[in-house]
Structure formats: C-alpha cells, structure tokens
Design an enzyme around this catalytic site. Structure first.
Site, PDB file in Angstrom:
ATOM      1  N   SER A 135      -0.793  -3.564   4.694  1.00  0.00           N
ATOM      2  CA  SER A 135       0.019  -3.796   3.509  1.00  0.00           C
ATOM      3  C   SER A 135       1.272  -2.946   3.570  1.00  0.00           C
ATOM      4  CB  SER A 135      -0.760  -3.481   2.239  1.00  0.00           C
ATOM      5  OG  SER A 135      -0.648  -2.118   1.930  1.00  0.00           O
ATOM      6  N   LYS A 136       2.253  -3.406   2.840  1.00  0.00           N
ATOM      7  CA  LYS A 136       3.515  -2.695   2.773  1.00  0.00           C
ATOM      8  C   LYS A 136       3.295  -1.315   2.134  1.00  0.00           C
ATOM      9  CE  LYS A 136       7.598  -3.062  -0.031  1.00  0.00           C
ATOM     10  NZ  LYS A 136       8.052  -3.677  -1.246  1.00  0.00           N
ATOM     11  N   ARG A 137       2.399  -1.311   1.146  1.00  0.00           N
ATOM     12  CA  ARG A 137       2.110  -0.089   0.413  1.00  0.00           C
ATOM     13  C   ARG A 137       1.640   1.031   1.343  1.00  0.00           C
ATOM     14  NH1 ARG A 137      -2.162   0.811  -2.216  1.00  0.00           N
ATOM     15  NH2 ARG A 137      -2.983  -1.225  -1.732  1.00  0.00           N
ATOM     16  N   LEU A 138       0.872   0.639   2.355  1.00  0.00           N
ATOM     17  CA  LEU A 138       0.336   1.649   3.269  1.00  0.00           C
ATOM     18  C   LEU A 138       1.305   1.933   4.413  1.00  0.00           C
ATOM     19  CD1 LEU A 138      -3.379   0.467   3.350  1.00  0.00           C
ATOM     20  CD2 LEU A 138      -2.450   2.464   2.203  1.00  0.00           C
ATOM     21  N   GLY A 139       2.509   1.434   4.252  1.00  0.00           N
ATOM     22  CA  GLY A 139       3.527   1.770   5.249  1.00  0.00           C
ATOM     23  C   GLY A 139       3.460   0.901   6.498  1.00  0.00           C
TER      24      GLY A 139
END
Ligand code: GLU
Length: 482
Positions: A246-250
């Site tokens: 995910s984008k959230r996890l970089g």
C-alpha cells in the site's frame, strides 16, 4: 468461457499512484483480454471527491503505458456519471428490491454501540425494513432524509470464481447495505455494477480483497435484472513483512522502478508470475509469449510476496535479451542525466557506447548499473576507489606504471593482443607477477578495482586516453609518497 467477446477492465481509484498490487491486477486483465482477442478498458473510480486527486490520474495512466498496458477505447470517468448511478439506485428502490432507511447517523452509531456491547453482528438492524406505507409517507412529508438500502433476501449467495471455484456466503452475513445516500448520491458498489454492466464487462478480474464487494454487487445485478459477469479474484501481493502492499506503507509507485533501472518487460514478467503460473520451470517470458500461453486456469490461489531481489534477477535476464543498440538507447539518457557525459558527446560516439554496453552487459542487474559501473568510459573525472588506492597504488606501482606507459606508447596498434603481450613482457623482464601490473593499470584507467577484462577496457578507451590516464596515476602516486 462464454462466447461473448471478452471485455475486461481495470478500475483504479485516483487516491494514490499505481503500486505493484494494482499493476498486477492490470496485467492479469490485459493478458486475459489479449489472449482471447478481447478488449481491455480503463475506468477511473473518482466518485469520492475527498479521496480522489485528479493530479494522480495522469501518473497512473503513465505507469500503465510504461508497462505496455495499452487500453482500448476511451477511458470512463465515474465522476461524469454520478446522476445515472443515483437514477439506478432509485430504480432498485422502485422495483421493491430496496427500501428507504430514515435512520440518522446518530441512531446508526448508537445501534452499533449496543450491538458491540451485546456481541451481536454490527450489521444494520433493519429498523426501517418494515415501515408501513403510512409511516413512510409521513416521514417523507416531514422532509426526513433517507438513504436507500438494498434488501438482502434470505438464503445464501454463491458464485463460481475463476480463481477459487465455488464461493458462498450466508445472506445473514451480507447486510442491507446502502446503495444511495440521503443526498441521492449512489455508493461505490452501486456505481461499479452500473458501469460494469454499461461497459459490457464480461469478466471482472480484481484482487481478492474485493470478494466481500462481489457478494454485495451480485444482489445489485439481480435487483436490476442484469446478467452477472464472471468474477475472478486474484490473490494479493504482500510485502516481505506479509502486509498488503500500500501507498501508506511507503510502497513504491510502479514507475519509480523505472528510475531504479528496472525494465518494464521485467516488471511485467515478474508481476505476471507472482500470481499466475505457466506450469513449467521457465520463468523469463516476453509479454507476447505470456499473451500466447496465458490461461485463466493457472492463477495461483495464495497471496504472493513481492521480493525485490527476485525482480532484479528477472531484470538482469531481460537486459540480456536486449540488443546492444536497444540498450544504448535506454542507457544514453541515464548517462546524460548522471552528468558523466553530454548528449553531443554521445551523438558522435554511438558505436563506442554500444561497445561499452557489450563489455558491461554481463555484470549489470539494473540499467542504472551501466552508469555506476561504466562512468569512467565517459568521464575523466572519476575518482580512485580509496581502499583500492591503499592496496594497489604503492610506490613500486608508480615506477611500474610509468614503465608500462612508455612501452604502450611505442605500440602502433593498440589491440587486445598487443597490450596483453606488452604487459606480459614487462612482468617477465622485471621478474614479477602480472598482477603487479594489471591491478595498478586497471585502477589507473578506471578508478575501480573490478570490471570487464583489462585489455577490453584498454582497447575501448583507446591509446591516447589510456596513456593520459596512466600518466595521471603516476603523478598521483608520486604526490602521494612525497
Ligand atoms: N477501485 C477499486 C480499487 O482501486 C477497484 C474496483 C474493482 O475492480 O471493481 O481497488
């Protein structure tokens, strides 16, 4: 497979860039369409204005193009179809498959809290399902806002998934979900069904995190009297720590890999094989070969881990498949960008660039390695590797390099054989091992202790460049020990 022409789609939400998970879904759809001679369509799911960013649409499309996933036909934007979704939700209501829900957000929140305390399912408790006509009329005339909830019948919902086979869920587990909010706007699942129907989608292939949505969407299809497409839920791509990418996890934008020297062919091949198996030991394929051998039967059923090292190994194989000319075209901009040479310098030295690429090809894993491993072929400004200097540039090596430079100067033909035999002769005359000459010469002309064969480097650099560099190294060594 039905005999309808295949139409599949990728439906990205522009709430982030294209990460490897969505790219893999895109590849699965693309292969499916191309293998069966069908259409691969794009739909941008931009209904949620607060989470969608128009500026992200272009990067998503650009990443798809980089991967070679050219779509057919015009792109559909959900934000341009909002009115239609609302109308369709009303149609479901009018058909009797849905009902008005007048519960306020506060009421719903309270219900959820109570259900939680009593350890009951958090589903909507159907308070408004059995309102009488009179109740409804009264609320409407009072101007009470209402949402539209679909009425999930009793029984169970089943479908045959292209990946996992028969899937079933008890309808008690599917709540009477909202298909239109109190402002009349339709919800996500409603919009997806209307679009997939209108776009003539025959096969909905998406990540298995959408299975819950599919169970809901099936009820909308039925309520609208639409024929169901086939569904295929492919396993997810997980990070090495087993979390969903995910984008959230970089996790990276797919196109970022381009800047890191990954070929789109390698990414395509690698992502394809992360969720699908050719059922042979062979791993390296071109997109055309994958289109040819693709079959929907071979999707894996378990989630796969994205291992960047493996991607790099695939990349190396795809680099080796390219011609020197193709690689030169890809590497030239990287060299220019790195500042070690200029466009004008390279323009007149295309043959030289190809020869350098040929010399380095076996050693690179990323396109960018051509720059890091080969910058000295283009720049005089390279630095000597510090550790190698300590080991190799001894006072004795200065004298030896100076003598070898003198002998090289006498060569009228600066070939592999001539440079090698000159170096051998000097070693013999001095009664020393060849390594005593090879290492300082290599460091002198390249700045690094490793690389292609020394004589290949010398010939490529040409005599005047080699002499100049060796002289410079002699001076450097002299200064170092004074
Ligand atoms: N917009 C959804 C997503 O980005 C895809 C929905 C679908 O494929 O039906 O995950």
């Amino acid at each position: 497979m039905s005999h309808q022409p295949v139409r599949v789609r990728l439906a990205p939400s522009p709430s982030g860039y294209l990460h490897v998970g969505t790219a893999r879904t895109a590849i699965a759809n693309f292969l499916f369409a191309r293998h069966f001679g069908g259409q691969f369509l794009i739909r941008i799911e931009d209904t949620d204005a607060s989470r969608s960013d128009k500026a992200l649409i272009e990067p998503i499309l650009s990443a798809l193009k980089w991967l070679g996933l050219q779509w057919d036909s015009d792109i559909i934007y959900q934000s341009l179809r909002l009115e239609l979704y609302g109308e369709k939700a009303r149609q479901v209501l009018d058909s009797g498959h849905a009902y008005r829900c007048f519960c306020s957000p506060d009421q719903l929140e309270k219900d959820r809290r109570i259900a939680k305390e009593k350890k009951l399912p958090l589903h909507y408790n159907r308070r408004c399902l059995n309102l009488t006509e009179v109740d409804i009329e009264e609320k409407l005339s009072n101007g009470e806002p209402f949402a539209i909830r679909i009425k999930i019948p009793e029984g169970e919902t089943t479908f045959t998934d292209m990946v996992s086979g028969q899937l079933r869920r008890a309808n008690t587990e599917i709540e009477d979900f909202v298909i239109a909010r109190s402002d009349g706007s339709a919800t996500y699942n409603m919009a997806v069904v209307v679009d997939d129907h209108d776009m003539g989608i025959t096969h909905v292939i998406r990540g298995n995190d959408h299975i819950t949505n599919t169970f809901k969407q099936i009820h909308i299809y039925r309520a609208l009297g639409y024929e169901l497409p086939q569904f295929g839920h492919i396993p997810l791509i997980l990070r090495p720590d087993k979390r969903k990418v995910s984008k959230r996890l970089g996790d990276k934008d797919v196109e970022q890999y381009k800047n890191e020297g990954i070929l789109p062919e390698a990414m395509f091949n690698f992502l394809c094989l992360l969720g699908w198996s050719p059922k042979t030991d062979r791993e390296i394929y071109t997109a055309d070969e994958l289109i040819e051998i693709f079959t929907p039967d071979n999707f894996n059923t378990s989630n796969a881990i994205f291992d960047e090292e493996k991607l790099v190994a695939f990349n190396r194989e795809h680099i080796l498949k390219k011609t020197d000319h193709e690689l030169a075209t890809l590497v030239a901009p990287l060299l220019i960008e790195s500042g070690c040479t200029t466009k004008y310098w390279l323009e007149t030295r295309w043959e030289y660039l190809r020869a350098v690429i040929r010399a380095l090809k076996d050693r690179v894993r990323r396109l960018t390695d051509f720059v890091t491993l080969g910058n000295y072929f283009f720049s005089f400004d390279y630095h000597y590797d510090e550790q190698a200097v300590e080991k190799t540039f001894t006072p004795e090596s200065g004298t030896l390099l100076s003598e070898l430079t003198g002998r090289f100067e006498l060569l009228s033909e600066f070939t592999h054989e001539n440079t090698e035999s000159t170096l051998d002769e000097l070693a013999e005359d001095k009664g020393i091992k060849r390594a005593k000459l090879i290492h300082p010469t290599r460091l002198a002309v390249s700045g690094v202790p490793g690389g292609p064969g020394l004589y290949d480097i010398l010939v490529l650099l040409t005599k005047p460049v080699v002499i100049e560099r060796m002289r410079k190294a002699v001076t450097y060594i002299e200064n170092k020990y004074h």
